[in-house]
Scaffold this motif. Structure first.
Motif, short mmCIF file in Angstrom:
data_model
loop_
_atom_site.label_atom_id
_atom_site.label_comp_id
_atom_site.label_asym_id
_atom_site.label_seq_id
_atom_site.Cartn_x
_atom_site.Cartn_y
_atom_site.Cartn_z
N UNK A 1 40.76 37.52 33.84
CA UNK A 1 40.39 36.46 34.91
C UNK A 1 38.39 37.22 35.24
N UNK A 2 37.83 35.65 35.78
CA UNK A 2 36.37 35.09 36.07
C UNK A 2 35.97 36.28 36.23
N UNK A 3 36.82 37.24 37.81
CA UNK A 3 35.88 38.23 38.70
C UNK A 3 36.30 39.80 37.22
N UNK A 4 36.32 39.46 36.60
CA UNK A 4 36.57 41.26 35.58
C UNK A 4 35.35 40.95 35.27
N UNK A 5 35.02 42.44 34.95
CA UNK A 5 33.83 42.96 34.55
C UNK A 5 34.00 43.00 32.94
N UNK A 6 35.07 43.39 33.10
CA UNK A 6 35.27 44.35 31.78
C UNK A 6 36.78 44.02 31.13
N UNK A 7 37.41 44.31 30.20
CA UNK A 7 38.98 44.91 29.78
C UNK A 7 39.22 46.11 30.05
N UNK A 8 38.42 46.42 31.13
CA UNK A 8 38.32 48.19 32.04
C UNK A 8 38.89 47.65 32.80
N UNK A 9 38.08 46.03 33.55
CA UNK A 9 38.42 45.75 35.00
C UNK A 9 39.47 45.24 34.44
N UNK A 10 40.63 44.31 34.00
CA UNK A 10 41.25 43.64 34.06
C UNK A 10 42.98 44.84 33.63
N UNK A 11 42.87 45.87 33.26
CA UNK A 11 43.73 46.68 32.60
C UNK A 11 44.03 46.96 33.97
N UNK A 12 42.67 47.61 34.82
CA UNK A 12 42.82 48.28 36.26
C UNK A 12 43.75 47.33 37.32
N UNK A 13 43.11 45.75 37.36
CA UNK A 13 43.74 45.02 38.68
C UNK A 13 45.28 44.98 37.81
#
Length: 232
Positions: A68-80
């Motif tokens: 999503x647009x608010x994710x800084x990177x892939x790590x952010x996406x996976x954790x969210x």
């Protein structure tokens, strides 16, 4: 536990791709590969997709989804996504690395993020997305009891091997089928950590796992690009 974790950490960091592939012009997604130590052995946490979902209902997968647009990177996406799907708080994950990405049926670039979680973690599945959560010993993905394989040609014409594992879970008193990209990531993770030959064939040069996994991925990516061009 400490020795098992330390050895896995060291091996995984050698295979960390960081954001090397993040600029490829494909829609992005990420999954979390949560490792947990139980009885001195590494286990992998997996989920079963809710039957209400439009895409792949009832299939086994890792927590994850589209960025999503608010994710800084892939790590952010996976954790969210892991927090949304199974109630895993980001601060309770020790993220180790990002492994070689894959490309799913929708041509999303999917990055596997590997992290350790405590064995005390109690999943609280979001019923809209997840129907069950279970764990499998990681070595099952190099020495399975119930395994079959098939060849598969992607929509872009790339020929690949599909791994399919059937895991009999004592806790849930039922069998889980683990296949496709989920099985692909689980096998690669097990090969990286254990550094041993599996009891089945894989599409890698096991003496040069880093280079051969990158070559396989770039061939797959090239075939997707060719397909896109021919559709224009």
């Amino acid at each position: 536990r400490q020795g098992v974790v330390e050895n896995a950490r060291r091996r995984l960091r050698e295979f960390d791709v960081g954001d090397k592939f993040s600029r490829l012009p494909l829609p992005r997604a990420a999954v979390l590969l949560p490792l947990v130590v139980r009885g001195g052995r590494l286990h992998l946490l997996l989920t079963v997709r809710s039957l209400q979902l439009r895409r792949s209902p009832g299939e086994v997968c890792f927590p994850g989804g589209k960025s999503e647009a608010t994710d800084k990177d892939d790590i952010d996406t996976a954790l969210r996504e892991a927090k949304e799907e199974v109630g895993l708080q980001p601060e309770r994950v020790e993220v180790i690395c990002r492994l070689m990405p894959g490309i799913d049926k929708m041509n999303n670039l999917v990055t596997p993020v590997v992290g350790f979680i405590e064995d005390t973690f109690q999943a609280t599945p979001n019923p809209d997305e997840v129907s069950e959560v279970f764990v499998v010993p990681l070595e099952y993905f190099v020495r399975p009891l119930n395994y079959k394989t098939s060849s598969y040609k992607t929509s872009s014409g790339y020929l690949t091997r599909i791994h399919c594992f059937t895991y009999d879970d004592e806790e849930h008193k039922r069998s889980f089928k683990i296949w496709g990209l989920t099985a692909h990531f689980a096998v690669f993770l097990a090969l990286v950590i254990f550094g041993e030959r599996p009891t089945f064939e894989v599409d890698y040069d096991l003496d040069n796992l880093i280079a051969s996994s990158e070559k396989n991925f770039m061939n797959l990516y090239a075939s997707v690009c060719e397909r896109k061009k021919s559709n224009l």
